[in-house]
Design a protein around this motif. Structure first.
Motif, PDB file in Angstrom:
ATOM      1  N   VAL A  10      -9.216  11.718   2.514  1.00  0.00           N
ATOM      2  CA  VAL A  10      -8.583  10.442   2.197  1.00  0.00           C
ATOM      3  C   VAL A  10      -9.411   9.303   2.774  1.00  0.00           C
ATOM      4  O   VAL A  10     -10.125   9.475   3.760  1.00  0.00           O
ATOM      5  CB  VAL A  10      -7.128  10.340   2.733  1.00  0.00           C
ATOM      6  N   HIS A  11      -9.326   8.186   2.128  1.00  0.00           N
ATOM      7  CA  HIS A  11      -9.951   6.960   2.627  1.00  0.00           C
ATOM      8  C   HIS A  11      -8.821   6.089   3.139  1.00  0.00           C
ATOM      9  O   HIS A  11      -7.952   5.666   2.367  1.00  0.00           O
ATOM     10  CB  HIS A  11     -10.714   6.262   1.505  1.00  0.00           C
ATOM     11  N   LEU A  12      -8.821   5.841   4.430  1.00  0.00           N
ATOM     12  CA  LEU A  12      -7.722   5.083   5.038  1.00  0.00           C
ATOM     13  C   LEU A  12      -8.103   3.618   5.202  1.00  0.00           C
ATOM     14  O   LEU A  12      -9.188   3.297   5.667  1.00  0.00           O
ATOM     15  CB  LEU A  12      -7.358   5.680   6.399  1.00  0.00           C
ATOM     16  N   ILE A  13      -7.205   2.765   4.803  1.00  0.00           N
ATOM     17  CA  ILE A  13      -7.350   1.327   4.968  1.00  0.00           C
ATOM     18  C   ILE A  13      -6.406   0.917   6.097  1.00  0.00           C
ATOM     19  O   ILE A  13      -5.191   1.139   5.989  1.00  0.00           O
ATOM     20  CB  ILE A  13      -6.969   0.567   3.678  1.00  0.00           C
ATOM     21  N   PRO A  14      -6.923   0.354   7.194  1.00  0.00           N
ATOM     22  CA  PRO A  14      -6.027  -0.043   8.283  1.00  0.00           C
ATOM     23  C   PRO A  14      -5.006  -1.085   7.820  1.00  0.00           C
ATOM     24  O   PRO A  14      -5.333  -2.003   7.070  1.00  0.00           O
ATOM     25  CB  PRO A  14      -6.969  -0.652   9.326  1.00  0.00           C
ATOM     26  N   LEU A  15      -3.782  -0.902   8.253  1.00  0.00           N
ATOM     27  CA  LEU A  15      -2.706  -1.823   7.924  1.00  0.00           C
ATOM     28  C   LEU A  15      -1.873  -2.011   9.180  1.00  0.00           C
ATOM     29  O   LEU A  15      -1.409  -1.044   9.772  1.00  0.00           O
ATOM     30  CB  LEU A  15      -1.839  -1.256   6.789  1.00  0.00           C
ATOM     31  N   ASN A  16      -1.692  -3.242   9.578  1.00  0.00           N
ATOM     32  CA  ASN A  16      -0.929  -3.527  10.783  1.00  0.00           C
ATOM     33  C   ASN A  16       0.109  -4.595  10.443  1.00  0.00           C
ATOM     34  O   ASN A  16      -0.232  -5.749  10.206  1.00  0.00           O
ATOM     35  CB  ASN A  16      -1.842  -4.002  11.915  1.00  0.00           C
ATOM     36  N   ILE A  17       1.359  -4.177  10.402  1.00  0.00           N
ATOM     37  CA  ILE A  17       2.460  -5.096  10.143  1.00  0.00           C
ATOM     38  C   ILE A  17       3.447  -4.923  11.287  1.00  0.00           C
ATOM     39  O   ILE A  17       3.958  -3.827  11.522  1.00  0.00           O
ATOM     40  CB  ILE A  17       3.157  -4.806   8.798  1.00  0.00           C
ATOM     41  N   SER A  18       3.711  -5.995  11.969  1.00  0.00           N
ATOM     42  CA  SER A  18       4.659  -5.941  13.078  1.00  0.00           C
ATOM     43  C   SER A  18       6.079  -5.838  12.549  1.00  0.00           C
ATOM     44  O   SER A  18       6.413  -6.434  11.522  1.00  0.00           O
ATOM     45  CB  SER A  18       4.545  -7.205  13.936  1.00  0.00           C
ATOM     46  N   ASN A  19       6.886  -5.087  13.264  1.00  0.00           N
ATOM     47  CA  ASN A  19       8.283  -4.971  12.886  1.00  0.00           C
ATOM     48  C   ASN A  19       8.941  -6.350  13.004  1.00  0.00           C
ATOM     49  O   ASN A  19       8.545  -7.183  13.808  1.00  0.00           O
ATOM     50  CB  ASN A  19       8.992  -3.962  13.781  1.00  0.00           C
ATOM     51  N   SER A  20       9.925  -6.561  12.141  1.00  0.00           N
ATOM     52  CA  SER A  20      10.580  -7.854  12.101  1.00  0.00           C
ATOM     53  C   SER A  20      11.966  -7.668  11.521  1.00  0.00           C
ATOM     54  O   SER A  20      12.432  -6.540  11.366  1.00  0.00           O
ATOM     55  CB  SER A  20       9.738  -8.809  11.253  1.00  0.00           C
TER      56      SER A  20
END
Length: 174
Positions: A10-20
């Motif tokens: 797999v090719h992983l794309i970093p994703l960072n979303i803070s909980n809200s």
């Protein structure tokens, strides 16, 4: 308890979303772009794109090698999940206009089904556009639809299910 475990590169794309809050978090998730593979570029500037996995389920389990085929328009960012029925309807209209050229297109589809590249088929058969969907679009999209069908039906029927259906619809021989 059984796991749906797949081993694939797999090719992983970093994703960072803070909980809200619920609404804010949902909106952030809804704004994540689709990830697609560009597999063909059409002379119109549109692109044939695929995503994997495509979402097909077999006996309640995700089909790990399924994918979906779209026509992507970069100008309006439209993704068209084209169907067999839409292509068949287009071929029926073409057939009413020009039986001979439509039969050439269908035999061109047969060449693609047999493994020839669409560009070579268009050139060798001297295929032209006769209204409706462009011939190039039909051949290139089916190349990938048939790949998807071959993955979902690996015991040989795959692409031949739809190709034989097209031949039968127009009373043509393989």
């Amino acid at each position: 308890m059984s796991k749906n475990l797949f081993n694939h590169n797999v090719h992983l794309i970093p994703l960072n979303i803070s909980n809200s809050t619920q609404d804010t978090f949902r909106m952030e998730l809804m704004n994540i772009p689709y990830l697609l593979y560009e597999v063909e570029v059409l002379s119109t500037g549109e692109k044939i794109v695929i995503n994997k996995p495509g979402g097909k389920r077999n006996f309640g389990r995700l089909a790990k090698n399924d994918f979906m085929v779209f026509i992507y328009s970069p100008t309006d960012e439209g993704l068209w999940l084209i169907s067999h029925d839409e292509i068949k309807d287009d071929l029926r209209c073409k057939y009413q206009q020009n039986k001979t050229e439509t039969e050439k297109i269908i035999y061109g589809l047969l060449d693609v089904c047999n493994g020839m590249e669409p560009e070579a088929v268009i050139k060798n058969r001297q295929l032209v556009n006769i209204g409706g969907l462009e011939t190039e679009k039909i051949l290139k999209v089916y190349k990938w639809i048939w790949g998807q069908e071959d993955c979902n039906y690996p015991n040989g029927e795959g692409r031949w299910l739809s190709m034989n259906g097209i031949l039968a619809e127009f009373n043509l021989k393989n």
